[in-house]
Design an enzyme around this catalytic site. Structure first.
Site, PDB file in Angstrom:
ATOM      1  N   GLU A  20      -6.440  -9.772   1.830  1.00 53.54           N
ATOM      2  CA  GLU A  20      -6.119 -11.136   2.189  1.00 53.54           C
ATOM      3  C   GLU A  20      -5.157 -11.192   3.631  1.00 53.54           C
ATOM      4  O   GLU A  20      -4.587 -10.190   3.980  1.00 53.54           O
ATOM      5  CB  GLU A  20      -5.480 -11.764   1.184  1.00 53.54           C
ATOM      6  CG  GLU A  20      -4.334 -11.198   0.571  1.00 53.54           C
ATOM      7  CD  GLU A  20      -3.981 -11.555  -0.732  1.00 53.54           C
ATOM      8  OE1 GLU A  20      -4.576 -12.234  -1.347  1.00 53.54           O
ATOM      9  OE2 GLU A  20      -2.825 -10.966  -1.545  1.00 53.54           O
TER      10      GLU A  20
ATOM     11  N   CYS B  45       0.123 -13.141   8.869  1.00 53.30           N
ATOM     12  CA  CYS B  45       0.638 -11.944   7.901  1.00 53.30           C
ATOM     13  C   CYS B  45      -0.714 -11.329   7.535  1.00 53.30           C
ATOM     14  O   CYS B  45      -1.613 -11.750   7.262  1.00 53.30           O
ATOM     15  CB  CYS B  45       1.372 -12.551   6.793  1.00 53.30           C
ATOM     16  SG  CYS B  45       1.777 -11.392   5.352  1.00 53.30           S
TER      17      CYS B  45
ATOM     18  N   CYS C  13       5.771  -1.240  -6.927  1.00 49.03           N
ATOM     19  CA  CYS C  13       7.037  -2.237  -7.342  1.00 49.03           C
ATOM     20  C   CYS C  13       6.505  -3.177  -8.512  1.00 49.03           C
ATOM     21  O   CYS C  13       5.615  -3.861  -8.274  1.00 49.03           O
ATOM     22  CB  CYS C  13       7.256  -3.042  -5.879  1.00 49.03           C
ATOM     23  SG  CYS C  13       7.617  -1.957  -4.360  1.00 49.03           S
TER      24      CYS C  13
ATOM     25  N   CYS D 203       5.393  -6.975  -7.873  1.00 46.39           N
ATOM     26  CA  CYS D 203       4.503  -7.255  -7.027  1.00 46.39           C
ATOM     27  C   CYS D 203       3.262  -7.315  -7.607  1.00 46.39           C
ATOM     28  O   CYS D 203       2.680  -6.427  -8.098  1.00 46.39           O
ATOM     29  CB  CYS D 203       4.619  -6.303  -5.848  1.00 46.39           C
ATOM     30  SG  CYS D 203       3.539  -6.564  -4.429  1.00 46.39           S
TER      31      CYS D 203
ATOM     32  N   CYS E 129       2.095 -12.960  -1.367  1.00 47.18           N
ATOM     33  CA  CYS E 129       2.066 -11.598  -2.282  1.00 47.18           C
ATOM     34  C   CYS E 129       1.011 -11.034  -3.175  1.00 47.18           C
ATOM     35  O   CYS E 129       1.072 -10.910  -4.172  1.00 47.18           O
ATOM     36  CB  CYS E 129       3.590 -11.213  -2.671  1.00 47.18           C
ATOM     37  SG  CYS E 129       4.715 -11.712  -1.559  1.00 47.18           S
TER      38      CYS E 129
ATOM     39  N   CYS F 254      -2.151  -1.260  -3.352  1.00 50.34           N
ATOM     40  CA  CYS F 254      -0.891  -0.470  -2.736  1.00 50.34           C
ATOM     41  C   CYS F 254      -0.626   0.364  -4.073  1.00 50.34           C
ATOM     42  O   CYS F 254      -0.746   0.281  -5.129  1.00 50.34           O
ATOM     43  CB  CYS F 254       0.388  -1.668  -2.550  1.00 50.34           C
ATOM     44  SG  CYS F 254       1.578  -0.815  -1.998  1.00 50.34           S
TER      45      CYS F 254
END
Ligand code: SAH
Length: 353
Positions: free
Chosen positions: A91, A104, A115, A118, A334, A111
């Site tokens: 995205e 962004c 974290c 997230c 996010c 990922c």
């Protein structure tokens, strides 16, 4: 099929044009159409002979990606869910704030940093994006602007850890900052990283002038390793050393990001430790009140807890900015767009002007 955006970022367009038996200036024209004049098809390239346009359409493509979904929020934030040629989805977002037109972008599919709060990392990482796929996000978002409006800022804060894919990221950012590219000055381009010292050292060595934002999220290693598991083998001190060195070389004031999670890292003692850690550094602390992710147990701190955190840091002379959400109604925060269809982003107060 020859992928033209990839060719452009890799500076290989001249060779391609030669192989097609065309004079060199055609490469410049093609690049201008795609990068600056924002066209979507060869038909629109009106200074190319029709026969050449047809030939190009047969052997080349501008886009390797398609838009799976385009959402617009009341505040003007637009979000694209981009489908990659292999079915992967990422995205990217366009944010409108006064004169600013900030985008962004993502750097990876998923990922690997883990974290805990997230959405992007919940399923791990599938793969790195290519330089072309990173550049395509910029060009696709640029096309959402009316003629006469230009992109002003880029933040690499979408899905993924940009410094885990730094070799593919940098050519795309070079296109963004080049005069004959998107012409966005390097200081308006922010790389947000969990903090990978060897890659930060690489930026220092290459003398890149991009703005660096380090996602800290905790003032000591014990807590940081809980929130940012990859910290275990790195440690805060090594990250700060690499970041200080980058500041020395680039002259760019650093930003530290701190996602505020209720009861976990928002206590007065955390604020005090953080103040001690950052004191004396020419840095900005960007505090992001947690943007809840469905299914995760974390909570946004109360307004009072946020204020308490801010007051302690400010009393210690730290420059603090709170980043307020934009586009949260369209899940432009996010990793969330992708999750809903399997979707997310946070902007942007306190980013360089
Ligand atoms: N991997 C890079 C880019 C990630 S996203 C990094 O770690 O910096 C950019 C910022 O958004 C990071 O600081 C990240 O920690 C933060 N973020 C991610 N999910 C969030 C959420 N749900 N609420 C608030 N901030 C979030």
């Amino acid at each position: 099929m020859i992928d033209l955006v990839e060719q452009i970022v890799r500076h290989q367009l001249d060779d391609t044009v030669k192989e097609l038996g065309q004079p060199k200036f055609r490469a410049k024209q093609l690049r201008e159409w795609i990068v600056q004049k924002r066209v979507d098809s060869f038909d629109e390239m009106t200074n190319l002979p029709k026969a050449l346009r047809e030939k190009l359409a047969e052997s080349c493509r501008i886009w390797t990606t398609t838009i799976a979904k385009h959402t617009t929020a009341d505040d003007g934030t637009e979000k694209l869910l981009v489908q990659l040629h292999d079915g992967g989805r990422i995205e990217c977002v366009l944010l409108r704030d006064g004169d600013r037109r900030t985008i962004c972008i993502s750097s990876q599919v998923g990922c690997a940093m883990g974290c805990v709060f997230c959405a992007s990392g919940l399923d791990g990482v599938d793969r790195n994006l290519t330089s072309g796929e990173i550049a395509e996000q910029m060009l696709r978002l640029q096309m959402l602007l009316p003629v006469g409006e230009r992109l002003s800022h880029i933040v690499v804060m979408g899905m993924g850890e940009p410094l885990a894919n730094v070799d593919r990221l940098l050519p795309a950012l070079d296109l963004a900052s080049a005069e004959d590219g998107l012409g966005i000055s390097a200081r308006r381009i922010t790389i947000s990283t969990v903090g990978l010292p060897p890659a930060i050292d690489k930026l220092s060595k290459l003398d890149t002038r991009y703005h660096l934002a380090v996602s800290l999220h905790a003032p000591n290693d014990e807590l940081r390793t809980k929130i940012v598991p990859v910290n275990k083998t790195i440690g805060i001190q090594k990250i700060l050393d690499a970041a200080d060195q980058y500041f020395e070389v680039s002259g760019r004031r650093l930003t530290f990001e701190y996602v505020l999670l209720s009861e976990l890292n928002d206590r007065p003692e955390h604020a005090q430790q953080l103040a001690k850690l950052l004191k004396g550094r020419p840095a900005l602390l960007n505090v992001i009140p947690y943007n809840p992710v469905p299914g995760l147990p974390y909570e946004t701190p109360t307004v009072q807890a946020q204020q308490r955190f801010r007051d302690i840091l400010e009393n210690h002379g730290i420059t603090v900015k709170f980043r307020h959400r934009k586009g949260d109604k369209i899940n432009a925060a996010c990793g969330q767009l992708r999750r809903l269809s399997k979707e997310n982003l946070v902007p942007l107060e306190g980013m360089p002007s």
